[in-house]
Design a protein around this motif. Sequence first.
Motif, short mmCIF file in Angstrom:
data_model
loop_
_atom_site.label_atom_id
_atom_site.label_comp_id
_atom_site.label_asym_id
_atom_site.label_seq_id
_atom_site.Cartn_x
_atom_site.Cartn_y
_atom_site.Cartn_z
N HIS A 137 -32.19 28.39 -40.73
CA HIS A 137 -31.33 27.36 -41.21
C HIS A 137 -30.95 28.19 -41.85
CE1 HIS A 137 -33.55 28.71 -45.46
NE2 HIS A 137 -34.51 28.42 -44.78
N TYR A 140 -30.59 25.41 -45.65
CA TYR A 140 -32.06 24.71 -44.97
C TYR A 140 -31.55 23.32 -44.34
CZ TYR A 140 -35.97 26.31 -47.87
OH TYR A 140 -36.62 27.04 -48.30
N PHE A 143 -32.07 22.62 -39.36
CA PHE A 143 -33.14 23.53 -39.84
C PHE A 143 -34.23 23.24 -38.62
CE2 PHE A 143 -37.94 23.09 -41.14
CZ PHE A 143 -38.27 23.68 -42.01
N THR A 159 -38.48 20.37 -35.60
CA THR A 159 -37.39 20.41 -36.34
C THR A 159 -37.64 18.55 -37.12
OG1 THR A 159 -34.68 19.86 -36.67
CG2 THR A 159 -36.10 19.07 -34.39
N ALA A 266 -35.73 21.43 -46.45
CA ALA A 266 -34.99 20.79 -45.44
C ALA A 266 -34.40 18.90 -45.41
CB ALA A 266 -35.86 20.95 -44.23
#
Length: 380
Positions: A137, A140, A143, A159, A266
């Motif tokens: 990432h 983030y 990601f 993901t 994330a």
Amino acid sequence: MRYISTILSLLFVAYLTSPLWEKPASEFVDVSFLDAIDAQVIKGYNFIKDQPFIEKTLNDFSNTVATIPAKLTLQPGETLYEPVKKVDKPTLATPTDGLFSVHNVQIGDAMSEVNAELGKAQRITTNEYGTQWHTFHTDYQNFLMVSFDESSRVNGLFTNNDLIASTYGIKLSSSKSSVQEALGDPIKHIMKGNVNYILNNDGEMDTFLIENVFVTVFYDIHESNTVTAIQIISESLENQKPALYGETSETLQQGFEFQLFDLTNAARVHHNIPPVRWESTIRGTAYKHSLDMAEQNYFNHTNLEGQSPFDRMSSDGIDYSVAGENLAYGQSSSIFAHEGLMNSIGHRKNLLKSDFTFLGVGVAFNDENQPYYTENFYKP
């Protein structure tokens, strides 16, 4: 104002004494709704006798404690985090050899190709399959997690960002109905040895077996049942796991903890919320509660000694102004635990609460290898 204080006092007394009356009451009435007042409490119930008023929020739903961090002092206009600098989404190409790709990475790709596409992994952790998730990432954003086999070929992908491409046209935010129309009927069970495991059927996810690849599509029930994440696992990797749960180890425990932390950040950044920081003191608090639940065979925010999450935090010397706890139990991985928490409104509010600045995650396993997950959030 006196009536507000009285009502809040009664609510607090009910919360503290809940272990005494919830179980008997559950024999006559469904008390599951009470999870709605367990997930988060703002410190300061003592205000009832000391202060005229303060805002309250109630949301649904050998380990040595590290040195307590100094309380943070912010100058006027200063924030704990710099705003996340936006990065561009990669250009996504329709897969050529496979049916799905994530950030243009497909099952079977060589590690050298992945590194050329993604750069260096931010973190490498053990997963339930006995391989490792390589986490990529940028602050983030973009990601994803990638698993490799012994030949350094991709055998797993995940993901929860807009990085999905497929020959079926499925992508992040696709509707559940369009996924099912494109992929057909999801599988209902999976065989491990002589045991047939029934898969989740609550409508929050579907798993499909397509050309020797297991594709699990997660839906966000709070965003019109649209695609919120995808996990792609080769059949050979799935067959490496002899049971529903992976073989427990210290590295798997740590893997689940850091994966859940990264998944949380994330999700926060995806929803334009600053990430939280890992904090080892409260991680110890979270781990001790997970271990206690696993060893004592219960699942509750209040432990068998009657301590709330906030009692446990205070006992460990954590000075907080706002705190919250999320619990999950029995999910086979950090991914499934996180996606389940995101679909529970109270837990989701904790995960996406902008006030929180620190997070510690503790995971422990019972004798059946089932994981208990505890997330403790706080702001000094």
